[in-house]
Design an enzyme around this catalytic site. Structure first.
Site, mmCIF file in Angstrom:
data_model
loop_
_atom_site.group_PDB
_atom_site.id
_atom_site.type_symbol
_atom_site.label_atom_id
_atom_site.label_comp_id
_atom_site.label_asym_id
_atom_site.label_seq_id
_atom_site.Cartn_x
_atom_site.Cartn_y
_atom_site.Cartn_z
ATOM 1 N N SER A 1 -8.858 1.812 3.456
ATOM 2 C CA SER A 1 -9.976 0.912 3.750
ATOM 3 C C SER A 1 -10.201 -0.090 2.625
ATOM 4 O O SER A 1 -10.575 -1.238 2.871
ATOM 5 C CB SER A 1 -11.252 1.710 4.013
ATOM 6 O OG SER A 1 -11.639 2.428 2.871
ATOM 7 N N HIS B 1 -3.238 3.318 -5.222
ATOM 8 C CA HIS B 1 -3.664 3.353 -6.617
ATOM 9 C C HIS B 1 -2.544 3.787 -7.558
ATOM 10 O O HIS B 1 -2.653 3.604 -8.766
ATOM 11 C CB HIS B 1 -4.861 4.280 -6.780
ATOM 12 C CG HIS B 1 -6.050 3.830 -5.997
ATOM 13 N ND1 HIS B 1 -6.738 2.680 -6.303
ATOM 14 C CD2 HIS B 1 -6.658 4.336 -4.911
ATOM 15 C CE1 HIS B 1 -7.729 2.523 -5.451
ATOM 16 N NE2 HIS B 1 -7.692 3.518 -4.581
#
EC number: 5.4.2.12
Length: 81
Positions: A14, A75
Site C-alpha cells: 500500500s 524496504h
C-alpha cells in the site's frame, strides 16, 4: 512492478501505491534505486561510505552495519545481502 517504480514482477504494497497515486509519473522505489547504483558501480564509490571504511582500516576498528533483509522487496531485498 515497473508501473510503480519496482522491478518487473515485484509485488508492491500500500505504501508503494500511495506514493504513486496521483504523482503523474513513476516514483522509483529504493529497491530500484539501489539496484541501479549497484549495476552502474556508483554504489561502491559512495564518498561517505568509503571514508568510513578508510577510518576503520586506519584505526583497526570495527564497523557494525545494520539493515533489513527480506524477500519482500519494498524496504529490503535478499539480493542486497
Amino acid at each position: 512492478g515497473e508501473a510503480v517504480g519496482l522491478p518487473a514482477q515485484q509485488m508492491g504494497n500500500s505504501e508503494v501505491g500511495h506514493l504513486n497515486l496521483g504523482a503523474g509519473r513513476v516514483v522509483h522505489q529504493s529497491l530500484t534505486y539501489i539496484n541501479r547504483k549497484i549495476k552502474d558501480g556508483s554504489f561502491f564509490k559512495n564518498k561517505c561510505f568509503l571514508k568510513v571504511i578508510q577510518h576503520v582500516k586506519t584505526n583497526k576498528s570495527k564497523l557494525h552495519l545494520l539493515g533489513l533483509v527480506s524477500d519482500g522487496g519494498v524496504h529490503s531485498h535478499l539480493d542486497h545481502f
